[in-house]
Design an enzyme around this catalytic site. Sequence first.
Site, short mmCIF file in Angstrom:
data_model
loop_
_atom_site.label_atom_id
_atom_site.label_comp_id
_atom_site.label_asym_id
_atom_site.label_seq_id
_atom_site.Cartn_x
_atom_site.Cartn_y
_atom_site.Cartn_z
CD GLU A 1 -3.65 -2.58 7.40
OE1 GLU A 1 -2.34 -2.83 7.01
OE2 GLU A 1 -4.06 -1.61 7.17
CE LYS B 1 0.22 3.39 4.81
NZ LYS B 1 0.01 3.57 6.27
CG HIS C 1 -5.99 1.86 5.04
ND1 HIS C 1 -5.33 2.66 6.08
CD2 HIS C 1 -4.79 0.86 5.01
CE1 HIS C 1 -4.18 2.20 6.18
NE2 HIS C 1 -3.86 1.24 5.55
CB SER D 1 5.07 -1.75 12.20
OG SER D 1 4.68 -0.35 12.19
N GLY E 1 2.18 1.99 10.81
CA GLY E 1 3.20 3.11 10.60
C GLY E 1 3.79 3.53 11.74
CD GLU F 1 -3.12 5.48 6.62
OE1 GLU F 1 -2.94 5.65 5.56
OE2 GLU F 1 -2.34 4.95 7.48
CG ASN G 1 -1.72 1.33 1.45
OD1 ASN G 1 -1.69 1.86 0.43
ND2 ASN G 1 -2.35 1.41 2.68
C1 PEP Z 1 -0.75 0.03 5.85
O1 PEP Z 1 -0.70 1.12 5.43
O2 PEP Z 1 -1.62 -0.74 5.64
C2 PEP Z 1 0.27 -0.32 6.82
C3 PEP Z 1 0.11 -1.54 7.19
O3 PEP Z 1 1.33 0.52 7.02
P1 PEP Z 1 2.67 0.23 7.70
O4 PEP Z 1 3.43 -1.02 7.21
O5 PEP Z 1 3.65 1.41 7.41
O6 PEP Z 1 2.48 0.08 9.09
#
Ligand code: PEP
Length: 255
Positions: A167, A11, A95, A213, A173, A97, A9
């Site tokens: 998630e 983003k 997601h 992460s 992040g 976000e 992703n």
């Molecule tokens: C994500 O944006 O779905 C995500 C898991 O980000 P990160 O790997 O940076 O934590």
Amino acid sequence: MRTPIIAGNWKMNTTLEEAKALVRELMAKGLGQDAGVEQVVCPPFISLSAVAELLWGTPVKVGAQNMYSESKGAYTGEVSPLMLSELCQYVILGHSERRHIFGESNQVVNAKVKAALHTGLTPILCVGERLEEREANRTQEVVVGQVQKSLEGVTLATGKGIVIAYEPVWAIGTGLAATAGDANQVIGLIRDTVAHIYGDSIAVEMRIQYGGSVTPANATELMAQRDIDGALVGGASLKAEDFMEIVRLAGRAKG
Ligand code: PEP
């Protein structure tokens, strides 16, 4: 056996030229080569067409990061599933976000899941609890509720029609991934919830990823877990070397 799926992703990162350069770099480092893992990249909308063209003829799949639930009309600024269906196979929906910055409710996510499936796109449906919910021991209630509400009235002929990404919001992040055991436990719970709705055979087929992460340093342990079928990768998906290492490690862990 479920084929693991690693999706990047990107983003709101990469200009058009940067996106093309990243795909070329990923391909130079092995993107699309057989690692026993389905590989997906999810660039921003404006780069989807160029990325899809570069990946044409490879087994790599392309995904969008969001969409609207109507196929066309007076919805200024929105992108429809019909438009995406010419360019992608996957679409990330719900997601955290989108849920927490843009206020998308389970009801909105549910309408998008239905529209994606109707158009032939495979949703990567994201669910996950916030830190305060985890601390209040509400992880189970929140995650099960999100799965149930996002899938309300959704008909599935096979478990391959949807990918779910667990998630935890506090892990996205932050560099603080969930422990492999915790992630596997919640993903097992999600599989039980899917089994409750659709029956065991669909639940057994459905791929459920972990996201939050994921890096080359923790990928092996996470991917070795029985119920974890791959990863949705944010930050590390922008680094070609790291993303491809995660793909290879997932293939080895599951192989
Ligand atoms: C994500 O944006 O779905 C995500 C898991 O980000 P990160 O790997 O940076 O934590």
